[in-house]
Scaffold this active site. Structure first.
Site, PDB file in Angstrom:
ATOM      1  N   CYS A  94       8.226 -32.592 -67.285  1.00 12.11           N
ATOM      2  CA  CYS A  94       8.076 -32.826 -65.851  1.00 12.11           C
ATOM      3  C   CYS A  94       7.548 -31.593 -65.109  1.00 12.11           C
ATOM      4  O   CYS A  94       6.372 -31.293 -65.214  1.00 12.11           O
ATOM      5  CB  CYS A  94       9.378 -33.375 -65.284  1.00 12.11           C
ATOM      6  SG  CYS A  94       9.110 -34.327 -63.776  1.00 12.11           S
ATOM      7  N   ARG A 128       7.412 -42.221 -55.018  1.00 12.57           N
ATOM      8  CA  ARG A 128       7.845 -41.399 -56.128  1.00 12.57           C
ATOM      9  C   ARG A 128       8.113 -42.288 -57.349  1.00 12.57           C
ATOM     10  O   ARG A 128       8.625 -43.402 -57.197  1.00 12.57           O
ATOM     11  CB  ARG A 128       9.133 -40.695 -55.675  1.00 12.57           C
ATOM     12  CG  ARG A 128       9.548 -39.534 -56.461  1.00 12.57           C
ATOM     13  CD  ARG A 128      10.718 -38.822 -55.805  1.00 12.57           C
ATOM     14  NE  ARG A 128      11.186 -37.790 -56.706  1.00 12.57           N
ATOM     15  CZ  ARG A 128      10.626 -36.586 -56.811  1.00 12.57           C
ATOM     16  NH1 ARG A 128       9.638 -36.239 -56.005  1.00 12.57           N
ATOM     17  NH2 ARG A 128      11.080 -35.715 -57.687  1.00 12.57           N
ATOM     18  N   HIS A 191      12.730 -37.469 -68.889  1.00 12.84           N
ATOM     19  CA  HIS A 191      14.034 -36.830 -69.015  1.00 12.84           C
ATOM     20  C   HIS A 191      14.902 -37.755 -69.864  1.00 12.84           C
ATOM     21  O   HIS A 191      14.534 -38.881 -70.163  1.00 12.84           O
ATOM     22  CB  HIS A 191      14.686 -36.664 -67.632  1.00 12.84           C
ATOM     23  CG  HIS A 191      13.860 -35.866 -66.677  1.00 12.84           C
ATOM     24  ND1 HIS A 191      13.822 -34.492 -66.690  1.00 12.84           N
ATOM     25  CD2 HIS A 191      13.037 -36.247 -65.675  1.00 12.84           C
ATOM     26  CE1 HIS A 191      13.027 -34.062 -65.718  1.00 12.84           C
ATOM     27  NE2 HIS A 191      12.533 -35.104 -65.086  1.00 12.84           N
TER      28      HIS A 191
END
Ligand code: GLN
Length: 244
Positions: A94, A128, A191
């Site tokens: 990320c 997002r 993640h």
């Protein structure tokens, strides 16, 4: 004779350790130990020098403010760029993915990255990207699982290849790509920690570090976690579950 330990360096986990990304080191150590290989983990504090001789580098995710602080420190660590550029295995997640790219958008607009990846990151159009992700690995065809929470996108240049092709989620936001691979760098928006959820990816990094194939190691708890996360990924077809 005991093999040399695998030296794992976690880059600035206090800044780049969002969503438990430092757990990637624990996953590597666990899977190394299962093969009788010792692994050491060095968590580099912000401002401390990053050793140039590590066997594996881990760079995690961060909110924009911590990412900017890490970027400033990394600019003063040419040894890290040299080591990874010379072929030391590196996983970048990320914010880490964005920092290793040619360019990314930080708090004050576009900024040059470390240039280890032929990738340009800006901002996703629209909301997002948040949620579970399932991709098809471009390395071995397996399913890569994780969750994403980012505003950055990623456009791959000709020297970089995607890490996976998105089946569920947003990923890089372009061409169905998720993550990137180039030379010794594996980069992803996932993640999880990604190496806990994806043992094949952990083993790839370990294999590169030790320079030989590893004996198979099936961790039933992780297989259970993968099944559970696959079903949590929502738009799952029974077909996906059967083949996971
Ligand atoms: N702050 C960056 C973004 O929003 C990275 C986020 C993260 O590491 N999860 O894109």
């Amino acid at each position: 004779m005991q093999p040399d330990p695998v030296n794992i360096v976690v880059v600035y986990p206090k800044l780049l350790g969002l969503y438990g990304d430092r757990g990637n080191a624990a996953a590597l150590r666990h899977r190394a130990a299962a093969r009788g290989i010792e692994a050491t983990v060095l968590e580099v504090a912000p401002g401390d020098p990053i050793p140039e001789q590590a066997d594996i580098y881990l760079v995690g995710g961060a909110e924009d403010g911590s990412m900017a602080a890490a970027a400033k420190l990394l600019e003063r660590q040419p040894g890290f760029v040299r080591a990874v550029g010379a072929g030391a295995p590196c996983l970048a997640v990320c914010a880490g993915f964005q920092l290793l790219s040619r360019e990314y958008v930080g708090m004050d607009g576009p900024r040059p990255g470390l240039g280890l990846l032929d990738v340009t990151c800006s901002r996703l159009t629209g909301p997002r990207a948040v949620g579970e992700v399932v991709t098809r690995s471009e390395i071995d065809g397996s399913r890569l699982l994780g969750f994403e929470n980012h505003q950055g996108d990623a456009v791959l240049g000709p020297a970089a290849r995607p890490l996976g092709i998105v089946e569920v989620g947003r990923g890089n936001g372009h061409e169905g790509h998720e993550g990137a691979q180039q030379g010794s760098v594996i980069a992803t928006y996932l993640h999880g920690p990604v190496l806990v959820r994806n043992p094949a990816l952990a083993d790839l990094l370990l294999t590169r570090a030790v320079g030989r194939e590893l004996e198979p190691y099936l961790d039933s708890r992780v297989e259970r976690l993968r099944r559970e996360r696959l079903s949590a990924a929502g738009s799952l077809r029974t077909r996906l579950l059967r083949r996971a």
